[in-house]
Design an enzyme around this catalytic site. Structure first.
Site, PDB file in Angstrom:
ATOM      1  N   GLU A 249      -4.934  -9.437  -5.021  1.00 53.50           N
ATOM      2  CA  GLU A 249      -5.691  -8.756  -3.980  1.00 53.50           C
ATOM      3  C   GLU A 249      -6.227  -7.424  -4.528  1.00 53.50           C
ATOM      4  OE1 GLU A 249      -3.008  -7.653  -0.902  1.00 53.50           O
ATOM      5  OE2 GLU A 249      -4.419  -6.289   0.055  1.00 53.50           O
TER       6      GLU A 249
ATOM      7  N   ASP B 200      -0.135  -7.459  -1.702  1.00 56.52           N
ATOM      8  CA  ASP B 200       0.757  -6.384  -1.273  1.00 56.52           C
ATOM      9  C   ASP B 200       1.808  -6.917  -0.308  1.00 56.52           C
ATOM     10  OD1 ASP B 200      -0.699  -4.610  -2.706  1.00 56.52           O
ATOM     11  OD2 ASP B 200      -1.863  -3.850  -1.003  1.00 56.52           O
TER      12      ASP B 200
ATOM     13  N   ASP C 288       2.687  -5.870   2.446  1.00 55.54           N
ATOM     14  CA  ASP C 288       2.532  -5.288   3.784  1.00 55.54           C
ATOM     15  C   ASP C 288       1.786  -6.278   4.682  1.00 55.54           C
ATOM     16  OD1 ASP C 288      -0.009  -5.259   2.862  1.00 55.54           O
ATOM     17  OD2 ASP C 288      -0.296  -3.085   2.974  1.00 55.54           O
TER      18      ASP C 288
ATOM     19  N   ASP D 275      -1.298  -6.373   5.834  1.00 57.97           N
ATOM     20  CA  ASP D 275      -2.593  -6.791   5.311  1.00 57.97           C
ATOM     21  C   ASP D 275      -2.437  -7.821   4.203  1.00 57.97           C
ATOM     22  OD1 ASP D 275      -4.424  -5.576   6.819  1.00 57.97           O
ATOM     23  OD2 ASP D 275      -5.253  -4.292   5.215  1.00 57.97           O
TER      24      ASP D 275
END
Ligand code: 0RA
Length: 653
Positions: free
Chosen positions: A436, A514, A516, A518
């Site tokens: 990403e 990541d 998280d 997102d």
């Protein structure tokens, strides 16, 4: 023992049961009988017992099956069927109960009344469960009495015991999976619940429940419990699968029939989406690879709708050439057949082979569709309009696809400019990391072992594949890059789209995002894409998710990485030696970008120290439902899904 007149026992007699094989064989080669001795095999024990209870339901004698997972991961399956017979077996001079529980293939009831399953792993008999349990207890309520027998590793501890009178009926089996056989002995609530839900739709009128005694609600003090019951059967199953989609017809089309001892049940509806979702079952078992029953289904759908569109001049007016697949866009359907002697084919025996079934399903559904089209011209028009739209879009997609492939040729080998390829040309050792963002991509590029690891950064959110029409998928830059980097292409074979993975360049494709919200959203998007358009890569086990650490705990020069809160707490304890220590520092990694190249390598990319999670489609149905729920337009079910799962924090896709 005399038969009780109140209860219809059929003409079953204890002597029907034949001794065939000893249980030693099962313990020696458990895989031959239950497939494997991993988590899947462990759950198979439950399905074997539940299948027997469902046979009682199919024979018309049982309307409840309750499953309990106890604290120690032992399991109880309780039904209100006829109860395993307890009379004397003349030849073996043993109680029939003992014979059923200790002699392989001694079901004895499979000869006529119910549907036998050959070829698959189902129907091997409760005796297999007994053989693979360190302890098992069977309790039978039958003919006004209550009996029990206990076993260890399949061997009776004592004779069948009469416990007293009972006005109940049924069988209760409790077993402890043997730790000499099973390395994995923890039952997964979701796996059990999912299958029981499916069984409730496939067997209307039957109530199934699961109670998890390992999980107590802190407020109410009650065990976690769910109960499934469906009166609408497949009709409700289709609605359940499509709950986050919008139907274009008033209610699912539903048909049940019986011809030559083959029972057919089909439910189908069209939604505003573009995916084809056909789920098929034979004798309650999912046939992943379809087979003759699905062929019959497709034949009827194409034949009837095509006829209708032609008769009304709709295709001529729209100037389109329709093909079979156009009739299945946005179609969700379940095809369930009950066949006395099913033949299973295919690599995983997941394909029905009985040729007579095609005609039976096609005739049955054909009649129902003819009736539907005659009675509902408004809905019929909506369906045909959608078919025309699909045909038009398919042509556009074909043109766009040609463009992608032409471009590949033009750029000479045509690897995307953003790909940092590895030196190896051997797919079996090559890995592609989908990363990403460009910045994390840069770190990964520095950190990798370039001999066998390639990096493809993906910018922004890739196209939401649930919402997009097919031709738009192929126009998307990131998606085109993935096709060319992977070396896969889509080919047309008799109007069917086949993914050609002969030239696949990497046998590990690792999604690295990541840790998280997102990042997990992007992971889901990428997986959705693989699920929809490159499913064979998931099926063959080529797709993985990287697991970057969440924390680093450090004291001076010493440090360790932690992947969850438990690890973080024990690392802090370790470095501070139990005392308050201001020199112990915790760093939380919010994104891959916070790690330097060396850290990323040693935690997430180095084959010696990383953990990769392999993505499987153990249940295409559930995966599909989750994908469309997370990605679809419909917000309420998505919110509800996220809320429900927040507690268990496990979105296994
Ligand atoms: C053998 C014969 C019959 C039923 C069963 C076994 C049976 C097995 C299990 C396992 C769990 N629940 C079960 N319920 C029944 C036929 C009995 C008859 O004809 O009366």
């Amino acid at each position: 023992m005399s038969e009780n007149d109140d209860i219809p026992y059929g003409d079953y007699g204890a002597n029907n049961i034949q001794a065939l094989e000893g249980l030693e064989a099962v313990r020696k080669r458990p895989g031959m009988y239950i497939g494997s001795t991993d988590a899947k095999g462990l759950h198979h024990l439950v399905w074997e017992v539940v299948d027997n209870s469902i046979d009682e339901h199919l024979a018309g004698y049982c309307d409840r099956v309750d499953v309990f997972v106890h604290k120690d991961n032992s399991v109880t399956v309780k039904d209100n069927g006829r109860g395993i017979p307890t009379g004397m077996h003349d030849k073996l001079q043993k109680s029939a109960l003992e014979v059923v529980m200790t002699v392989l293939h001694a079901g004895g009831k499979f000869d006529k009344d119910t549907y036998k399953v050959s070829g698959g792993l189902h129907g091997v008999g409760v005796s297999c469960v007994n053989a693979l349990s360190s302890y098992l207890r069977a309790e039978v309520h039958r003919e006004g009495k209550m009996f029990e027998q206990e076993y260890r590793q399949g061997k009776p501890v004592a004779d069948v015991r009469l416990l007293g009178d009972s006005n109940l009926r049924g069988t209760t089996i409790t077993f402890i999976p043997d730790d000499e056989i099973f390395a994995e002995r923890v039952y997964d609530f979701d796996t059990l619940a999912k299958r029981l839900r499916e069984l409730s739709y496939l067997n209307k009128g039957l109530t199934l429940s699961i109670t998890d005694e390992r999980d107590t609600n802190e407020e109410t003090g009650e065990f976690r419990k769910v109960e499934f019951h469906s009166d609408g059967g497949l009709m409700e199953f289709v609605k359940f699968i499509d709950q986050s989609r919008t139907s274009i017809i008033d209610a699912p089309i539903h048909v049940t029939s019986k011809e030559d001892n083959v029972e057919v049940e089909v439910a189908m509806q069209y939604n505003t989406g573009y995916q084809e979702n056909i789920y098929s079952y034979v004798n309650n078992i999912n046939t992943r690879e379809g087979g003759t029953h699905v062929a019959g289904f497709r034949r009827a759908v194409t034949r009837l709708f095509k006829q209708y569109g032609e008769d009304n001049g709709m295709f001529t007016r729209a100037k389109v050439n329709v093909s079979g697949e156009d009739f299945r866009e946005g179609l969700t359907a379940i095809v369930s057949v009950k066949v006395p002697e099913p033949q299973f084919k295919g690599q995983t025996k997941g394909e029905l082979g009985n040729s007579e079934v095609t005609g039976i399903v096609s005739r049955s559904l054909g009649d129902a569709l003819k009736f539907f089209l005659e009675e509902n011209p408004g809905q019929a028009k909506r369906i045909i309009d959608k078919v025309i739209l699909a045909a038009t879009a398919r042509n556009a997609a074909e043109r766009a696809r040609e463009m992608v492939q032409r471009k590949t040729v033009l750029t000479g080998g045509g690897l995307p400019g953003k790909l940092s390829d590895c030196s190896s040309k051997d797919p079996s050792i090559s890995e592609l990391f989908l990363v990403e963002g460009d910045s994390a991509g840069g770190t990964a590029k520095q950190g990798r072992d370039r001999n066998f690891q390639a990096i493809l950064p993906l910018r922004g959110k890739i196209l939401n594949v649930e919402k997009a029409m097919e031709h738009r998928i192929y126009e998307n830059e990131e998606i085109k890059n993935m096709f060319t980097a992977l070396g896969v292409s889509i080919q047309d074979k008799d109007g069917e789209r086949i993914l050609n993975i002969d030239k696949l360049r990497y046998h590990k494709v690792v999604v690295m995002c990541d840790a998280d919200v997102d990042g997990s959203h992007i992971t889901t998007l990428i997986l959705t894409f693989f699920f929809r358009y490159m499913r064979p890569l998931i099926e063959q086990g080529y797709i993985f998710i990287a697991a970057p650490p969440l924390y680093q705990v450090r004291k001076g020069k010493e440090f360790s990485y932690c992947w969850n809160d438990e690890e973080r707490i024990s690392a802090i304890e370790f470095y501070s030696k139990g005392k308050e220590d201001a020199n112990v520092k915790v760093q939380r990694y919010k994104g891959l970008g916070e790690m330097n190249a060396e850290q990323l390598w040693e935690t997430t990319m180095d084959p010696l120290s990383r953990t990769l999670r392999r993505i499987t489609i153990d249940d295409a149905l559930e995966a599909d439902r989750i994908f469309s729920m997370l990605m679809g337009d419909d917000v309420p079910p998505r919110r509800q899904f996220i809320e429900e799962n927040a507690k268990y924090a496990k979105i296994d896709v």
